[in-house]
Design an enzyme around this catalytic site. Structure first.
Site, PDB file in Angstrom:
ATOM      1  N   ARG A 288       0.833  -1.185   0.000  1.00 23.99           N
ATOM      2  CA  ARG A 288       0.000   0.000   0.000  1.00 23.99           C
ATOM      3  C   ARG A 288       0.873   1.241   0.000  1.00 23.99           C
ATOM      4  O   ARG A 288       1.888   1.302   0.707  1.00 23.99           O
ATOM      5  CB  ARG A 288      -0.953  -0.003   1.199  1.00 23.99           C
TER       6      ARG A 288
ATOM      7  N   HIS B  54       1.241   0.381 -10.488  1.00 28.06           N
ATOM      8  CA  HIS B  54       0.347  -0.539  -9.772  1.00 28.06           C
ATOM      9  C   HIS B  54      -0.024  -1.743 -10.644  1.00 28.06           C
ATOM     10  O   HIS B  54      -1.203  -2.056 -10.860  1.00 28.06           O
ATOM     11  CB  HIS B  54      -0.922   0.182  -9.312  1.00 28.06           C
TER      12      HIS B  54
END
Length: 311
Positions: free
Chosen positions: A227, A275
């Site tokens: 994260r 990502h």
């Protein structure tokens, strides 16, 4: 009762393709997409990548939010999500393998000096360097869930020295596992590479601040595929300028997409990937189908989140 699939993403698997796969897993299920939603009051479960407030507002009988992935912090942290709505995540094997491969790819790139050779080629320069020795290289894996365990075992199988770290005690064959925040600086000081695959919780947000970054081994590599809020990015820039760590590889950032004016884009000590470390869901969509069936029949859900703990 109906299931709505609405990822909210335009650059990933389409809602229609996801719905088709769920129907393959559960023929006859009432699976809808934004194009076929019909009466919103009939939707009891929504499968999303990101939960929007609009879902909560327009789906009055919503009972379950199914995350199409692992990270659920933005869902459980949504103050507008009523307490009675349950949350579940996926634990898919395919992206776990892909994320482990992402870590391995960047570690091997550094081990074999591939970035240096690319730069040397642009200079038309023949500059051999001895590769780093795998058996003398220590890798720390932070977060020992499905993905972290897969990563640790993959690296151990290739001959790296591997240490694992988690909030609570874990055991992995042939991997030294530590737990608790008080031992984290000691682990960081030993590792040539640190692979972070931690969830976003009250304990992990901003965990990699100036003090923790300073505890890392000089010249080491910090790789984050967990994260983006794990790392204080301002502190990271200062730490990289000081050489501790020597390089950061970030698949996640505090704001995504990464703003054009972020100094991370141009910093010579940073590698950015958008990502993409884990992409495919593989057979995990079967769990989406099973959870819809379980919700409909009142059975326990697969991978349900404790909203109080956040995971």
């Amino acid at each position: 009762m109906a299931l709505l699939i609405e990822t909210g993403l335009s650059n990933w698997i389409s809602d229609a393709d996801l719905a088709k796969e769920v129907l393959h897993q559960s023929p006859g299920a009432d699976v809808r997409t934004p194009d076929t939603i019909g009466d919103p009051a009939e939707i009891t479960m929504v499968a999303v990548s990101t939960l929007q407030d609009a879902h909560i507002e327009r789906l009055p009988n919503l009972k379950l939010v199914q995350k199409l992935g692992a990270g659920v912090e933005t869902i459980v942290g949504n103050p507008n999500l009523p307490d009675h709505i349950r949350v579940a995540r996926l634990r898919p094997d395919a992206p776990a393998q892909e994320i482990a491969e992402w870590f391995l790819a960047h570690i091997l790139r550094a081990q074999r000096h591939l970035g240096d050779y690319e730069a040397a080629q642009r200079r038309s320069e023949w500059s051999p360097k001895a590769p780093r020795i795998t058996s003398e290289t220590k890798v720390g894996v932070l977060g020992l869930g499905t993905i972290g365990t897969r990563t640790a075992l993959m690296l151990k199988g290739l001959g790296f020295q591997v240490m694992g770290w988690s909030r609570s005690p874990k055991q992995i064959d042939s991997v030294t596992c530590l737990h608790g925040q008080n031992v984290l600086p000691e682990l960081l000081g030993q590792c040539d590479y640190v692979c972070a695959i931690l969830p976003s919780t009250l304990q992990t947000v901003g965990l990699f601040d100036a003090d923790i970054l300073a505890a890392m081994k000089p010249g080491s590599h910090l790789l984050n595929a967990g994260r983006g809020d794990l790392i204080d990015e301002t502190a990271l820039i200062a730490a990289l300028d000081a050489g501790t760590p020597g390089h950061a590889v970030l698949d996640v950032t505090s704001q995504e997409p990464l703003p054009l004016d972020s100094p991370l884009w141009q910093h010579p000590g940073v590698t950015i990937t958008p990502h993409v470390s884990g992409w495919h869901l593989g057979d995990a969509l079967a769990d989406v189908a099973r959870n819809f069936e379980r919700l409909s029949s009142g059975q326990p859900l697969l991978h349900e989140i404790d909203r109080g703990r956040g995971y």
